[in-house]
Design an enzyme around this catalytic site. Sequence first.
Site: not given
Ligand code: ATR
Length: 287
Positions: A18, A69, A90, A131, A133, A156-157, A249
């Site tokens: 960090s 979070k 956060n 979609a 966190g 995941t829609p 970022g």
């Molecule tokens: P964060 O806090 O970093 O957003 P998270 O809540 O675990 O972490 O969410 C991860 C996001 O990355 C989700 O939108 C996930 O999609 P799913 O909801 O379908 O799991 C997305 N994600 C992770 N790996 C992915 C991949 N290989 N292709 C597309 N989306 C991905």
Amino acid sequence: MPNAADHYTVIGNPIAHSRSPWLHAKFAAQTQQAMRYDRSLLEIGNFASGLAQLRANGLQGCNVTVPFKIDAFALAQWHSPAASLAQACNTLWWDAGVLKADNTDGVGLVRDITHNAGFKLQGKRILVIGAGGAGAGILGPLIDAGCAHILLTNRTPIKATEVANRHATLALACGCELSACGLDDLNGLGQQAFDVVINASAASLGGQHIHLSDALLAPHSLAIDLMYGQSSRVFLDWAAERCSQTRDGLGMLVEQAAQSFAIWRGSLPHTDNVLRELRAIVDAPTP
Ligand code: ATR
């Protein structure tokens, strides 16, 4: 006068990487505030007891990062509107014994886009990929910033639909057309290009490429990955072949930290030099 014992930390797992202690030391020096800011590694599943221990030792506030979070949001007794919409936070602090929560990620991103990159968001078409966190945390501030259309897409829609539904009232009030779809459906929608495409998914973390249509980006578009360093390259290298502006970022990281600092300490630090300095450190070749 601030007290030399004023104690803050960033909580995560892992946390050794960090940059937050470095950032907050810069902000404290700039605003002449005496405070201590550490890193705290907590075991997954032990957020509440770990935070209680830190509080017993005098902690006044903290940043919270992956994977805590949502735990932090659940534990807080008061939530800012941004935290309520994101359902993740956060930034935590105690105010008269009440544990309060905010989410400064989205405000930080908007500030990076508009101030650091000089890109106007008003009236623009935005695509947010992811979609989780991270995606949920930036949606409210993007709507507030006056974007005309935001499409939220997720592997995941149903998650994209849920997050978009939660923001529907705000979007209506701000005149923003907000919609959601699955990632698999995105490329078939015959989209016109977006002005800004934001990768808020965790795909970059694993170095995974998300298959996206070339038509999503136009030469004038801005592509952003919420990660920085090597993790951001998969998406940004793909985008750089299709549009003229790409951004990682790092600016968002600095800006969200500055917003947290302002919540705790009552003054918003200048970020321009801090971002320049951090960029030089991050981009320096490793020996
Ligand atoms: P964060 O806090 O970093 O957003 P998270 O809540 O675990 O972490 O969410 C991860 C996001 O990355 C989700 O939108 C996930 O999609 P799913 O909801 O379908 O799991 C997305 N994600 C992770 N790996 C992915 C991949 N290989 N292709 C597309 N989306 C991905």
